[in-house]
Design a protein around this motif. Structure first.
Motif, PDB file in Angstrom:
ATOM      1  N   LEU A 100       0.664  -0.800  -0.163  1.00  0.00           N
ATOM      2  CA  LEU A 100      -0.070   0.411  -0.513  1.00  0.00           C
ATOM      3  C   LEU A 100       1.332   0.970  -0.119  1.00  0.00           C
ATOM      4  O   LEU A 100       2.296   1.389  -0.674  1.00  0.00           O
ATOM      5  CB  LEU A 100      -0.826  -0.184   1.339  1.00  0.00           C
ATOM      6  CG  LEU A 100      -1.852  -1.064   1.590  1.00  0.00           C
ATOM      7  CD1 LEU A 100      -2.269  -1.375   3.013  1.00  0.00           C
ATOM      8  CD2 LEU A 100      -2.445  -1.114   0.247  1.00  0.00           C
ATOM      9  N   ASP A 101       0.332   2.190   0.482  1.00  0.00           N
ATOM     10  CA  ASP A 101       1.319   3.922   0.278  1.00  0.00           C
ATOM     11  C   ASP A 101       1.784   3.647   1.743  1.00  0.00           C
ATOM     12  O   ASP A 101       1.164   3.291   2.363  1.00  0.00           O
ATOM     13  CB  ASP A 101       0.166   5.094   0.662  1.00  0.00           C
ATOM     14  CG  ASP A 101      -0.452   4.769  -1.184  1.00  0.00           C
ATOM     15  OD1 ASP A 101       0.155   4.384  -2.184  1.00  0.00           O
ATOM     16  OD2 ASP A 101      -1.543   5.657  -0.577  1.00  0.00           O
ATOM     17  N   ALA A 102       3.168   4.402   1.553  1.00  0.00           N
ATOM     18  CA  ALA A 102       4.188   5.100   2.751  1.00  0.00           C
ATOM     19  C   ALA A 102       4.119   3.974   3.718  1.00  0.00           C
ATOM     20  O   ALA A 102       4.568   4.188   4.384  1.00  0.00           O
ATOM     21  CB  ALA A 102       3.088   6.172   3.163  1.00  0.00           C
ATOM     22  N   GLY A 103       4.797   2.751   3.042  1.00  0.00           N
ATOM     23  CA  GLY A 103       5.614   1.417   3.763  1.00  0.00           C
ATOM     24  C   GLY A 103       4.682   1.052   4.295  1.00  0.00           C
ATOM     25  O   GLY A 103       4.544  -0.076   5.507  1.00  0.00           O
ATOM     26  N   GLN A 104       3.101   1.031   3.840  1.00  0.00           N
ATOM     27  CA  GLN A 104       2.532   0.152   4.120  1.00  0.00           C
ATOM     28  C   GLN A 104       1.727  -1.272   3.915  1.00  0.00           C
ATOM     29  O   GLN A 104       2.254  -1.507   2.453  1.00  0.00           O
ATOM     30  CB  GLN A 104       0.654   1.068   4.588  1.00  0.00           C
ATOM     31  CG  GLN A 104       0.576   2.031   5.209  1.00  0.00           C
ATOM     32  CD  GLN A 104       0.871   1.708   6.657  1.00  0.00           C
ATOM     33  OE1 GLN A 104       0.023   1.136   7.078  1.00  0.00           O
ATOM     34  NE2 GLN A 104       1.767   3.250   7.003  1.00  0.00           N
ATOM     35  N   TYR A 105       1.807  -2.189   4.193  1.00  0.00           N
ATOM     36  CA  TYR A 105       1.193  -3.646   3.500  1.00  0.00           C
ATOM     37  C   TYR A 105       0.856  -4.529   4.321  1.00  0.00           C
ATOM     38  O   TYR A 105      -0.552  -4.229   6.227  1.00  0.00           O
ATOM     39  CB  TYR A 105       2.399  -4.635   4.077  1.00  0.00           C
ATOM     40  CG  TYR A 105       3.621  -4.025   3.759  1.00  0.00           C
ATOM     41  CD1 TYR A 105       3.869  -3.991   2.084  1.00  0.00           C
ATOM     42  CD2 TYR A 105       4.531  -3.544   4.006  1.00  0.00           C
ATOM     43  CE1 TYR A 105       5.027  -3.457   1.408  1.00  0.00           C
ATOM     44  CE2 TYR A 105       5.918  -3.279   3.621  1.00  0.00           C
ATOM     45  CZ  TYR A 105       6.197  -2.613   2.356  1.00  0.00           C
ATOM     46  OH  TYR A 105       6.837  -2.572   1.555  1.00  0.00           O
ATOM     47  N   GLN A 106      -0.477  -4.985   3.226  1.00  0.00           N
ATOM     48  CA  GLN A 106      -1.740  -6.147   4.253  1.00  0.00           C
ATOM     49  C   GLN A 106      -1.150  -7.713   3.269  1.00  0.00           C
ATOM     50  O   GLN A 106      -0.312  -7.599   2.484  1.00  0.00           O
ATOM     51  CB  GLN A 106      -3.155  -5.893   2.821  1.00  0.00           C
ATOM     52  CG  GLN A 106      -3.518  -4.246   3.677  1.00  0.00           C
ATOM     53  CD  GLN A 106      -4.800  -4.052   3.543  1.00  0.00           C
ATOM     54  OE1 GLN A 106      -4.988  -5.006   2.657  1.00  0.00           O
ATOM     55  NE2 GLN A 106      -5.560  -3.369   4.364  1.00  0.00           N
ATOM     56  N   GLY A 107      -1.326  -8.739   3.933  1.00  0.00           N
ATOM     57  CA  GLY A 107      -1.809  -9.937   4.069  1.00  0.00           C
ATOM     58  C   GLY A 107      -2.258 -11.163   4.209  1.00  0.00           C
ATOM     59  O   GLY A 107      -3.287 -10.405   5.221  1.00  0.00           O
ATOM     60  N   THR A 108      -2.543 -12.075   3.379  1.00  0.00           N
ATOM     61  CA  THR A 108      -3.700 -13.519   3.462  1.00  0.00           C
ATOM     62  C   THR A 108      -2.922 -13.878   3.674  1.00  0.00           C
ATOM     63  O   THR A 108      -2.253 -14.451   2.375  1.00  0.00           O
ATOM     64  CB  THR A 108      -4.852 -12.474   2.375  1.00  0.00           C
ATOM     65  OG1 THR A 108      -4.825 -13.137   2.021  1.00  0.00           O
ATOM     66  CG2 THR A 108      -5.510 -11.174   3.043  1.00  0.00           C
ATOM     67  N   ALA A 109      -3.725 -15.376   3.475  1.00  0.00           N
ATOM     68  CA  ALA A 109      -3.282 -16.772   3.531  1.00  0.00           C
ATOM     69  C   ALA A 109      -4.263 -17.971   4.458  1.00  0.00           C
ATOM     70  O   ALA A 109      -5.293 -16.851   5.603  1.00  0.00           O
ATOM     71  CB  ALA A 109      -1.791 -17.220   4.764  1.00  0.00           C
ATOM     72  N   ALA A 110      -4.123 -18.836   4.358  1.00  0.00           N
ATOM     73  CA  ALA A 110      -5.459 -19.448   4.200  1.00  0.00           C
ATOM     74  C   ALA A 110      -5.467 -19.934   6.027  1.00  0.00           C
ATOM     75  O   ALA A 110      -6.640 -20.183   6.503  1.00  0.00           O
ATOM     76  CB  ALA A 110      -5.036 -20.979   3.738  1.00  0.00           C
ATOM     77  N   ASP A 111      -4.290 -19.792   7.141  1.00  0.00           N
ATOM     78  CA  ASP A 111      -4.675 -19.761   7.818  1.00  0.00           C
ATOM     79  C   ASP A 111      -4.247 -18.684   8.889  1.00  0.00           C
ATOM     80  O   ASP A 111      -4.017 -18.752   9.932  1.00  0.00           O
ATOM     81  CB  ASP A 111      -3.684 -20.988   8.714  1.00  0.00           C
ATOM     82  CG  ASP A 111      -2.074 -20.564   8.549  1.00  0.00           C
ATOM     83  OD1 ASP A 111      -1.512 -19.703   7.800  1.00  0.00           O
ATOM     84  OD2 ASP A 111      -1.127 -20.841   8.938  1.00  0.00           O
ATOM     85  N   ILE A 112      -4.508 -17.580   8.416  1.00  0.00           N
ATOM     86  CA  ILE A 112      -4.892 -16.242   8.843  1.00  0.00           C
ATOM     87  C   ILE A 112      -6.497 -15.154   8.759  1.00  0.00           C
ATOM     88  O   ILE A 112      -6.710 -15.705   7.603  1.00  0.00           O
ATOM     89  CB  ILE A 112      -3.915 -14.788   7.797  1.00  0.00           C
ATOM     90  CG1 ILE A 112      -2.378 -15.424   7.848  1.00  0.00           C
ATOM     91  CG2 ILE A 112      -3.893 -13.614   8.409  1.00  0.00           C
ATOM     92  CD1 ILE A 112      -1.584 -16.168   9.189  1.00  0.00           C
ATOM     93  N   LEU A 113      -6.677 -15.054  10.330  1.00  0.00           N
ATOM     94  CA  LEU A 113      -7.774 -14.785  10.671  1.00  0.00           C
ATOM     95  C   LEU A 113      -7.974 -13.357   9.614  1.00  0.00           C
ATOM     96  O   LEU A 113      -7.457 -12.079  10.720  1.00  0.00           O
ATOM     97  CB  LEU A 113      -8.380 -15.052  11.444  1.00  0.00           C
ATOM     98  CG  LEU A 113      -7.917 -16.370  12.454  1.00  0.00           C
ATOM     99  CD1 LEU A 113      -8.593 -16.405  14.482  1.00  0.00           C
ATOM    100  CD2 LEU A 113      -8.819 -17.086  11.805  1.00  0.00           C
ATOM    101  N   GLY A 114      -8.830 -13.017   8.781  1.00  0.00           N
ATOM    102  CA  GLY A 114      -8.862 -11.332   8.641  1.00  0.00           C
ATOM    103  C   GLY A 114      -7.683 -10.922   8.072  1.00  0.00           C
ATOM    104  O   GLY A 114      -7.069 -12.504   7.520  1.00  0.00           O
ATOM    105  N   VAL A 115      -7.123  -9.821   8.379  1.00  0.00           N
ATOM    106  CA  VAL A 115      -6.252  -9.525   6.784  1.00  0.00           C
ATOM    107  C   VAL A 115      -5.135  -8.911   8.303  1.00  0.00           C
ATOM    108  O   VAL A 115      -4.972  -8.582   9.108  1.00  0.00           O
ATOM    109  CB  VAL A 115      -6.807  -8.275   6.136  1.00  0.00           C
ATOM    110  CG1 VAL A 115      -5.195  -7.440   6.043  1.00  0.00           C
ATOM    111  CG2 VAL A 115      -8.192  -9.159   5.705  1.00  0.00           C
ATOM    112  N   ALA A 116      -3.858  -9.569   8.014  1.00  0.00           N
ATOM    113  CA  ALA A 116      -2.174  -8.871   8.710  1.00  0.00           C
ATOM    114  C   ALA A 116      -2.377  -8.180   8.096  1.00  0.00           C
ATOM    115  O   ALA A 116      -2.485  -7.353   7.029  1.00  0.00           O
ATOM    116  CB  ALA A 116      -1.309 -10.026   8.427  1.00  0.00           C
TER     117      ALA A 116
END
Length: 180
Positions: A100-116
């Motif tokens: 994302l902008d300005a050093g921001q990140y999001q992530g998903t995986a099968a065993d992750i609840l919601g969004v990291a």
């Protein structure tokens, strides 16, 4: 891992454990440090990590090796992780990471609840997420507080606190190296 299972069960039943203090480190403390961590640059190509899990007392309970392959296109990355533990157990996690902008990140995986969610400043990144963690045949919902530190262009150290109800029940430490 049996000790971790008992501890997770005790915490989930409401036992009071005075095991960890409050941290005061903030991601902004790393503003301007070098080298600058950019996930799409570091997690691109082949990587290998060596790690260990420590229980709440600091005792090493597991060791593991992870082989990773990262690929990025238009700000979206896939990080395929294959874990092999010292007892022969294997796991696989495939992350989809979005820059994302300005050093921001999001992530998903099968065993992750919601969004990291993650935030990078200078040579560090703080990554937070909830995960379904398998332990001795049971699965627990835990929170990860990941800190990644870029040491040089090919080496990163990752320290993760695993928390249940705000209490640190285990710590994971990895040394991640980009392969030539």
């Amino acid at each position: 891992m049996r000790l971790l299972r008992r501890l997770l069960l005790a915490v989930s039943l409401g036992s009071t454990l005075l095991l960890s203090g409050c941290g005061s480190v903030d991601i902004d403390d790393y503003q301007g440090t070098q080298p600058t961590l950019v996930l799409s640059r570091f997690f691109d190509g082949q990587l290998t990590a060596h790690g260990m899990v420590q229980d709440y007392q600091g005792k090493v309970t597991r060791r593991f090796v992870v082989t990773m392959t990262g690929q990025w296109r238009d700000g979206v990355g896939t990080l395929d992780e294959a874990f092999v533990y010292d007892d022969g157990e294997t796991q696989r996690r495939i992350w989809t990471l979005t820059e994302l902008d300005a050093g921001q990140y999001q992530g998903t995986a099968a065993d992750i609840l919601g969004v990291a969610t993650g935030e990078a400043r200078g040579s560090a990144l703080q990554w937070r997420y909830q995960m379904l963690l398998p332990v001795d045949g049971d699965t627990y919902e835990v929170e990860f507080d990941d800190w990644m530190y870029l040491i040089d262009e090919r080496t990163m150290i990752n320290k993760s606190d695993i928390n249940k109800f705000g209490v640190t029940v285990a710590t994971v430490t990895l040394v991640i190296q980009k392969q030539p």
